[in-house]
Motif scaffolding. Structure first.
Motif, PDB file in Angstrom:
ATOM      1  N   SER A  66       0.836  -1.160   0.083  1.00 51.30           N
ATOM      2  CA  SER A  66      -0.093  -0.089   0.026  1.00 51.30           C
ATOM      3  C   SER A  66       1.051   1.342  -0.003  1.00 51.30           C
ATOM      4  CB  SER A  66      -1.043   0.043   1.291  1.00 51.30           C
ATOM      5  OG  SER A  66      -1.840  -1.162   1.330  1.00 51.30           O
ATOM      6  N   SER A  67       2.025   1.201   0.767  1.00 52.92           N
ATOM      7  CA  SER A  67       2.711   2.385   0.539  1.00 52.92           C
ATOM      8  C   SER A  67       4.393   2.119   1.083  1.00 52.92           C
ATOM      9  CB  SER A  67       2.339   3.251   1.883  1.00 52.92           C
ATOM     10  OG  SER A  67       2.446   2.538   3.246  1.00 52.92           O
ATOM     11  N   ALA A  68       5.266   2.967   0.863  1.00 50.00           N
ATOM     12  CA  ALA A  68       6.435   2.848   1.477  1.00 50.00           C
ATOM     13  C   ALA A  68       6.657   2.700   2.961  1.00 50.00           C
ATOM     14  CB  ALA A  68       7.497   4.149   0.990  1.00 50.00           C
ATOM     15  N   THR A  69       5.718   3.392   3.679  1.00 48.92           N
ATOM     16  CA  THR A  69       5.746   3.038   5.041  1.00 48.92           C
ATOM     17  C   THR A  69       5.453   1.784   5.482  1.00 48.92           C
ATOM     18  OG1 THR A  69       4.772   5.428   5.030  1.00 48.92           O
ATOM     19  CG2 THR A  69       4.479   4.081   7.179  1.00 48.92           C
ATOM     20  N   LEU A 133      18.696   1.898   4.680  1.00 44.66           N
ATOM     21  CA  LEU A 133      19.395   3.181   4.143  1.00 44.66           C
ATOM     22  C   LEU A 133      18.181   3.851   3.381  1.00 44.66           C
ATOM     23  CD1 LEU A 133      22.607   1.544   2.468  1.00 44.66           C
ATOM     24  CD2 LEU A 133      22.528   2.816   4.720  1.00 44.66           C
ATOM     25  N   THR A 134      18.420   5.100   3.447  1.00 42.35           N
ATOM     26  CA  THR A 134      17.652   6.025   2.365  1.00 42.35           C
ATOM     27  C   THR A 134      18.336   6.326   1.240  1.00 42.35           C
ATOM     28  OG1 THR A 134      16.294   6.805   4.500  1.00 42.35           O
ATOM     29  CG2 THR A 134      16.059   8.060   2.420  1.00 42.35           C
ATOM     30  N   HIS A 135      17.808   5.771   0.068  1.00 43.91           N
ATOM     31  CA  HIS A 135      18.576   6.114  -1.364  1.00 43.91           C
ATOM     32  C   HIS A 135      18.392   7.449  -1.446  1.00 43.91           C
ATOM     33  CE1 HIS A 135      19.151   6.221  -5.693  1.00 43.91           C
ATOM     34  NE2 HIS A 135      20.200   5.801  -5.324  1.00 43.91           N
ATOM     35  N   ASN A 136      17.268   8.186  -1.367  1.00 44.34           N
ATOM     36  CA  ASN A 136      17.180   9.429  -1.771  1.00 44.34           C
ATOM     37  C   ASN A 136      16.346  10.184  -0.647  1.00 44.34           C
ATOM     38  OD1 ASN A 136      17.611  11.252  -4.506  1.00 44.34           O
ATOM     39  ND2 ASN A 136      15.400  11.811  -3.598  1.00 44.34           N
ATOM     40  N   GLU A 137      17.043  11.208   0.185  1.00 48.20           N
ATOM     41  CA  GLU A 137      16.328  11.656   1.513  1.00 48.20           C
ATOM     42  C   GLU A 137      15.549  12.894   0.852  1.00 48.20           C
ATOM     43  OE1 GLU A 137      14.669  12.587   4.128  1.00 48.20           O
ATOM     44  OE2 GLU A 137      15.843  10.923   4.946  1.00 48.20           O
ATOM     45  N   VAL A 162      16.816  -0.669   1.374  1.00 50.69           N
ATOM     46  CA  VAL A 162      16.935   0.493   0.819  1.00 50.69           C
ATOM     47  C   VAL A 162      15.523   1.130   0.462  1.00 50.69           C
ATOM     48  CG1 VAL A 162      18.117   1.855  -0.908  1.00 50.69           C
ATOM     49  CG2 VAL A 162      18.868  -0.299  -0.296  1.00 50.69           C
ATOM     50  N   ASP A 163      15.325   2.515   1.082  1.00 49.61           N
ATOM     51  CA  ASP A 163      14.015   3.237   0.740  1.00 49.61           C
ATOM     52  C   ASP A 163      14.376   4.088  -0.423  1.00 49.61           C
ATOM     53  OD1 ASP A 163      12.025   5.301   0.627  1.00 49.61           O
ATOM     54  OD2 ASP A 163      11.899   5.592   2.972  1.00 49.61           O
ATOM     55  N   ALA A 164      13.907   3.642  -1.638  1.00 49.59           N
ATOM     56  CA  ALA A 164      14.170   4.572  -2.771  1.00 49.59           C
ATOM     57  C   ALA A 164      12.819   5.239  -3.260  1.00 49.59           C
ATOM     58  CB  ALA A 164      14.688   3.534  -3.681  1.00 49.59           C
ATOM     59  N   THR A 165      11.856   5.757  -2.252  1.00 48.49           N
ATOM     60  CA  THR A 165      10.793   6.263  -2.478  1.00 48.49           C
ATOM     61  C   THR A 165      10.807   7.371  -3.637  1.00 48.49           C
ATOM     62  OG1 THR A 165       9.800   5.429  -0.321  1.00 48.49           O
ATOM     63  CG2 THR A 165       8.379   7.117  -1.463  1.00 48.49           C
ATOM     64  N   SER A 166      11.816   8.238  -3.369  1.00 55.46           N
ATOM     65  CA  SER A 166      11.759   9.348  -4.189  1.00 55.46           C
ATOM     66  C   SER A 166      12.819   9.260  -5.538  1.00 55.46           C
ATOM     67  CB  SER A 166      11.832  10.649  -3.544  1.00 55.46           C
ATOM     68  OG  SER A 166      12.814  10.465  -2.810  1.00 55.46           O
ATOM     69  N   SER A 167      13.112   8.283  -5.796  1.00 55.54           N
ATOM     70  CA  SER A 167      14.290   7.920  -6.590  1.00 55.54           C
ATOM     71  C   SER A 167      13.865   6.851  -7.790  1.00 55.54           C
ATOM     72  CB  SER A 167      15.593   7.567  -6.136  1.00 55.54           C
ATOM     73  OG  SER A 167      15.529   6.664  -5.262  1.00 55.54           O
ATOM     74  N   ALA A 183       9.420   1.770  -2.819  1.00 61.39           N
ATOM     75  CA  ALA A 183       8.904   3.180  -3.192  1.00 61.39           C
ATOM     76  C   ALA A 183       7.367   3.203  -2.982  1.00 61.39           C
ATOM     77  CB  ALA A 183       9.552   3.343  -4.976  1.00 61.39           C
ATOM     78  N   SER A 184       7.144   4.350  -3.250  1.00 62.46           N
ATOM     79  CA  SER A 184       5.629   4.417  -3.622  1.00 62.46           C
ATOM     80  C   SER A 184       5.417   5.129  -4.919  1.00 62.46           C
ATOM     81  CB  SER A 184       5.002   5.748  -2.606  1.00 62.46           C
ATOM     82  OG  SER A 184       5.049   4.978  -1.106  1.00 62.46           O
ATOM     83  N   VAL A 185       4.356   4.838  -5.565  1.00 63.21           N
ATOM     84  CA  VAL A 185       4.102   5.501  -6.751  1.00 63.21           C
ATOM     85  C   VAL A 185       3.933   6.742  -7.120  1.00 63.21           C
ATOM     86  CG1 VAL A 185       3.594   3.045  -7.661  1.00 63.21           C
ATOM     87  CG2 VAL A 185       1.639   5.051  -6.891  1.00 63.21           C
TER      88      VAL A 185
HETATM   89  C1  LIG Z   1       7.483   9.980   0.642  1.00 60.37           C
HETATM   90  C2  LIG Z   1       8.415   8.979   1.387  1.00 60.37           C
HETATM   91  C3  LIG Z   1       7.869   8.020   2.070  1.00 60.37           C
HETATM   92  C4  LIG Z   1       6.593   7.654   2.621  1.00 60.37           C
HETATM   93  O1  LIG Z   1       5.698   7.315   1.529  1.00 60.37           O
HETATM   94  P1  LIG Z   1       4.382   6.681   1.672  1.00 60.37           P
HETATM   95  O2  LIG Z   1       3.744   6.456   0.459  1.00 60.37           O
HETATM   96  O3  LIG Z   1       3.675   7.953   2.361  1.00 60.37           O
HETATM   97  O4  LIG Z   1       4.590   5.612   2.695  1.00 60.37           O
HETATM   98  C5  LIG Z   1       8.964   7.347   2.816  1.00 60.37           C
HETATM   99  N1  LIG Z   1      10.171   7.519   2.381  1.00 60.37           N
HETATM  100  C6  LIG Z   1      10.508   8.284   1.532  1.00 60.37           C
HETATM  101  C7  LIG Z   1      12.214   8.726   1.436  1.00 60.37           C
HETATM  102  C8  LIG Z   1       9.634   9.188   0.899  1.00 60.37           C
HETATM  103  O5  LIG Z   1      10.177  10.246   0.192  1.00 60.37           O
END
Ligand SMILES: *Cc1c(COP(=O)(O)O)cnc(C)c1O
Length: 352
Positions: A66-69, A133-137, A162-167, A183-185
Motif C-alpha cells: 500500500s505504501s513505502a511506510t 538506508l534511504t537512497h534519496n532523502e 533501501v528506501d528509494a521512494t523518491s528515486s 517506493a511509493s508510486v
Molecule cells: C514519501 C516518502 C515516504 C513515505 O511514502 P508513503 O507513500 O507515504 O508511505 C518514505 N520515504 C521516503 C524517502 C519518501 O520520500
C-alpha cells in the motif's frame, strides 16, 4: 486552475493518466475479483514490465503493497530478529528508525547531509542484521551515490534494505547493492498515491525463510506465497496496479530516463547558481537529481510560493528541520521540459 506541481509527492501525474483512468473504468478490470484470470494476467504483465523498464535483475521479485511506510514495517516484521541499523541524514530515514525502534532494538547512525555515508565497522554495525538506508532523502534533497552503496555492500554482510521512494523510476538503481528496495508510486512514477512497490533479492527471501515469520497479513513470506501465483494477500489497489502497468508500457527504459533527469538536474542547478538561488546541498556528489532543495529567507519563500500559485506553479514546501527555510522542486519524469522552462522563467523574474 490546475497548477503544475513541483511538489515531491504526491506529485504531478503523467498527463496520460486522465485517459488511463477512463480506460480502466471501461475495461471492467476494476470490478474483477483479484483471484480472476484477468486480474492475475494484469498483475503478471505489470510485474514483468517493472523488470524490463526498471532493469530489475530477473532473480529479484516484485510485490505490491500500500505504501513505502508499509514496507518499513514489512522489513521490521519479516527480516529483523534482533537488531537493525539505520543510517540517516534527514527526516524520512529518521522516521523509519523511530518506527523500527518501536518494534525491535534498532541503532541509529546519523550523518551530515553534505557527507558521503561512511559506516566504519563499529559494534553497532557488527551487531546489526539489517542495514536500513534511504537512497534519496526527500526532506533535504540528498542521495547515496551508487559507488557508496557498492562499497557498503562489500563492508556489511547482513541484509541491506533501501528506501528509494523518491528515486525509483527516476534514476538507475544499483539493484545488486541492496536486498530490499521499495517506493511509493506518487513520486517518480507520476501516479496517484496508494500503491507501494517492494523489490526483494534471493538473499532477502532466503533470510525471510530462515526466520519464518508469518504472523501478519503483510508478512514477507505470505506476500510472496501470493505473488508467485500472481495474486495478492488482500484485495489490492487494482486501479493503482492498472495505472502503473499503463505507465510502464509507455515510459522509456530507465537508463534513458535517468540520463534526462540527470541532465535536467544539472541544467536547473546551473540556472539556480546563475540566478542567486542557494541550493541547500553544496556537495554535488551527494546531491539528489530528483529532489532539489533551495534555501532562502522564510519571508521570501512565503511570497515566492504565493506568486508561484498565481503563475500556475505549485512549489514544494520544505520538510522537517528545513520546513520554513527551504522549498523543494521535484525533478520527476512526469514533469515536462516545458514545465521546467516555465518554472525557470518564473524564478528568474522573482529572484531577490
Ligand atoms: C514519501 C516518502 C515516504 C513515505 O511514502 P508513503 O507513500 O507515504 O508511505 C518514505 N520515504 C521516503 C524517502 C519518501 O520520500
Amino acid at each position: 486552475m490546475n497548477l503544475t506541481s513541483f511538489y515531491p509527492g504526491p506529485s504531478q501525474l503523467y498527463p496520460q493518466v486522465e485517459g488511463y483512468l477512463q480506460d480502466a473504468y471501461r475495461s471492467g478490470i476494476l470490478s474483477m475479483n483479484h483471484r480472476s484470470g484477468s486480474f492475475m494476467d494484469m498483475l503478471a504483465k505489470t510485474v514483468a514490465d517493472m523488470h524490463v523498464k526498471l532493469d530489475i535483475p530477473t532473480d529479484y521479485e516484485v510485490y505490491f503493497t500500500s505504501s513505502a511506510t508499509e514496507c518499513w514495517e514489512i522489513v521490521s516484521q519479516s527480516l529483523v530478529q534482533n537488531r537493525s541499523l539505520h543510517a540517516y541524514n534527514g527526516a524520512f530515514g529518521q522516521k523509519w528508525f523511530e518506527y523500527a525502534s518501536r518494534l525491535h532494538p534498532a541503532s541509529g547512525h546519523a550523518f551530515g547531509p553534505e557527507e558521503d555515508l561512511n559506516l566504519e565497522g563499529g559494534d553497532h554495525v557488527k551487531s546489526a542484521e539489517v542495514l536500513c538506508l534511504t537512497h534519496n532523502e526527500t526532506s533535504n534533497g540528498t542521495a547515496l551515490p551508487a559507488r557508496t552503496l557498492h562499497k557498503i555492500r562489500q563492508e556489511f554482510k547482513g541484509i541491506i534494505a533501501v528506501d528509494a521512494t523518491s528515486s525509483m523510476a527516476g534514476v538507475a538503481l544499483p539493484w545488486s547493492a541492496g536486498d530490499v528496495w521499495f517506493a511509493s508510486v506518487q513520486k517518480c512514477f507520476g501516479l496517484p498515491p496508494g500503491l507501494g512497490v517492494l523489490v526483494v533479492s534471493p538473499r532477502a527471501i532466503e533470510r525471510a525463510e530462515t526466520i519464518g515469520e508469518r504472523d501478519h497479513y503483510n508478512s514477507l513470506l505470505f506476500l510472496r506465497d501470493n505473488f508467485v501465483k500472481n495474486q495478492t494477500p488482500y484485495t489490492p489497489n487494482t486501479l493503482g496496479i492498472y495505472l502503473l502497468g499503463r505507465v510502464l508500457e509507455e515510459v522509456p527504459p530507465i537508463a534513458d530516463t535517468a540520463l534526462n533527469i540527470a541532465r535536467r538536474a544539472q541544467a536547473f542547478c546551473q540556472f539556480l547558481n546563475e540566478n542567486s538561488y542557494k541550493i541547500l546541498i553544496k556537495n554535488p556528489e551527494v546531491r539528489s537529481p530528483t529532489v532539489l532543495t533551495i534555501e532562502a529567507d522564510e519571508n521570501f519563500i512565503k511570497q515566492l510560493k504565493e506568486k508561484a500559485r498565481e503563475a500556475g506553479i505549485l512549489l514544494g514546501t520544505g520538510y522537517g528541520a528545513w520546513k520554513a527555510t527551504t522549498f523543494r522542486i521535484a525533478n520527476f519524469p512526469a514533469i515536462s521540459d516545458l514545465s521546467f522552462a516555465q518554472l525557470q522563467d518564473f524564478l528568474e523574474k522573482s529572484r531577490l
